[in-house]
Write a protein that holds these residues in place. Structure first.
Motif, PDB file in Angstrom:
ATOM      1  N   ASP A  46      -8.079   8.144  -1.284  1.00 24.50           N
ATOM      2  CA  ASP A  46      -8.896   6.960  -1.031  1.00 24.50           C
ATOM      3  C   ASP A  46      -8.909   6.653   0.477  1.00 24.50           C
ATOM      4  O   ASP A  46      -7.864   6.660   1.129  1.00 24.50           O
ATOM      5  CB  ASP A  46      -8.314   5.786  -1.814  1.00 24.50           C
ATOM      6  CG  ASP A  46      -9.121   4.514  -1.701  1.00 24.50           C
ATOM      7  OD1 ASP A  46      -9.964   4.400  -0.796  1.00 24.50           O
ATOM      8  OD2 ASP A  46      -8.912   3.626  -2.526  1.00 24.50           O
ATOM      9  N   HIS A  47     -10.079   6.370   1.020  1.00 22.06           N
ATOM     10  CA  HIS A  47     -10.224   6.106   2.459  1.00 22.06           C
ATOM     11  C   HIS A  47      -9.357   4.921   2.902  1.00 22.06           C
ATOM     12  O   HIS A  47      -8.743   4.967   3.978  1.00 22.06           O
ATOM     13  CB  HIS A  47     -11.694   5.859   2.797  1.00 22.06           C
ATOM     14  CG  HIS A  47     -11.918   5.575   4.240  1.00 22.06           C
ATOM     15  ND1 HIS A  47     -11.780   6.533   5.213  1.00 22.06           N
ATOM     16  CD2 HIS A  47     -12.242   4.420   4.887  1.00 22.06           C
ATOM     17  CE1 HIS A  47     -12.015   5.988   6.391  1.00 22.06           C
ATOM     18  NE2 HIS A  47     -12.300   4.714   6.229  1.00 22.06           N
ATOM     19  N   ALA A  48      -9.301   3.856   2.107  1.00 24.53           N
ATOM     20  CA  ALA A  48      -8.509   2.667   2.472  1.00 24.53           C
ATOM     21  C   ALA A  48      -7.025   3.003   2.554  1.00 24.53           C
ATOM     22  O   ALA A  48      -6.323   2.550   3.472  1.00 24.53           O
ATOM     23  CB  ALA A  48      -8.756   1.546   1.464  1.00 24.53           C
ATOM     24  N   LYS A  80      -5.753   5.966   3.154  1.00 25.43           N
ATOM     25  CA  LYS A  80      -5.604   6.842   4.314  1.00 25.43           C
ATOM     26  C   LYS A  80      -5.516   6.022   5.602  1.00 25.43           C
ATOM     27  O   LYS A  80      -4.661   6.266   6.456  1.00 25.43           O
ATOM     28  CB  LYS A  80      -6.785   7.804   4.367  1.00 25.43           C
ATOM     29  CG  LYS A  80      -6.654   8.924   5.332  1.00 25.43           C
ATOM     30  CD  LYS A  80      -7.874   9.831   5.188  1.00 25.43           C
ATOM     31  CE  LYS A  80      -7.689  11.120   5.898  1.00 25.43           C
ATOM     32  NZ  LYS A  80      -8.833  12.014   5.732  1.00 25.43           N
ATOM     33  N   GLU A  81      -6.381   5.030   5.749  1.00 27.59           N
ATOM     34  CA  GLU A  81      -6.370   4.179   6.939  1.00 27.59           C
ATOM     35  C   GLU A  81      -5.085   3.358   7.024  1.00 27.59           C
ATOM     36  O   GLU A  81      -4.526   3.181   8.104  1.00 27.59           O
ATOM     37  CB  GLU A  81      -7.596   3.260   6.952  1.00 27.59           C
ATOM     38  CG  GLU A  81      -8.888   3.985   7.237  1.00 27.59           C
ATOM     39  CD  GLU A  81      -8.863   4.730   8.564  1.00 27.59           C
ATOM     40  OE1 GLU A  81      -8.452   4.130   9.585  1.00 27.59           O
ATOM     41  OE2 GLU A  81      -9.240   5.907   8.579  1.00 27.59           O
ATOM     42  N   GLU A  82      -4.621   2.851   5.883  1.00 27.85           N
ATOM     43  CA  GLU A  82      -3.382   2.075   5.870  1.00 27.85           C
ATOM     44  C   GLU A  82      -2.200   2.945   6.289  1.00 27.85           C
ATOM     45  O   GLU A  82      -1.361   2.514   7.091  1.00 27.85           O
ATOM     46  CB  GLU A  82      -3.136   1.500   4.476  1.00 27.85           C
ATOM     47  CG  GLU A  82      -1.924   0.596   4.401  1.00 27.85           C
ATOM     48  CD  GLU A  82      -1.802  -0.079   3.050  1.00 27.85           C
ATOM     49  OE1 GLU A  82      -0.733   0.068   2.427  1.00 27.85           O
ATOM     50  OE2 GLU A  82      -2.765  -0.732   2.619  1.00 27.85           O
ATOM     51  N   LYS A  97      -2.309   5.611   8.201  1.00 31.66           N
ATOM     52  CA  LYS A  97      -2.455   5.876   9.629  1.00 31.66           C
ATOM     53  C   LYS A  97      -1.994   4.681  10.451  1.00 31.66           C
ATOM     54  O   LYS A  97      -1.318   4.847  11.471  1.00 31.66           O
ATOM     55  CB  LYS A  97      -3.908   6.233   9.952  1.00 31.66           C
ATOM     56  CG  LYS A  97      -4.280   7.634   9.518  1.00 31.66           C
ATOM     57  CD  LYS A  97      -5.756   7.933   9.611  1.00 31.66           C
ATOM     58  CE  LYS A  97      -6.387   7.691  10.925  1.00 31.66           C
ATOM     59  NZ  LYS A  97      -7.821   8.078  10.964  1.00 31.66           N
TER      60      LYS A  97
END
Length: 65
Positions: free
Chosen positions: A2-4, A6-8, A10
């Protein structure tokens, strides 16, 4: 992934890499010396807590509306 999520992840890794309180560097001789602290002190455990706390509050407010 999930993109969210992945961003969290990072964001959290970025916070951890900025940690400079009692930070050490492990060199080729395995001397494990302290890294000289400069600028604002950043403790990754506390900064991660604040990051997740703020994110949870924003998510909670959005879900109520």
């Amino acid at each position: 992934m999930d993109h969210a999520i992945k961003e969290e992840l990072k964001d959290i890794i970025h916070i951890q890499l900025r940690d400079n309180v009692k930070a050490r560097i492990l060199d080729n001789d395995l001397s494990n010396n302290y890294v000289p602290s400069t600028g604002k002190k950043i403790r990754s455990q506390i900064e991660t807590y604040h990051y997740l706390y703020k994110k949870n509050i924003v998510t909670s407010e959005v879900s109520r509306n």
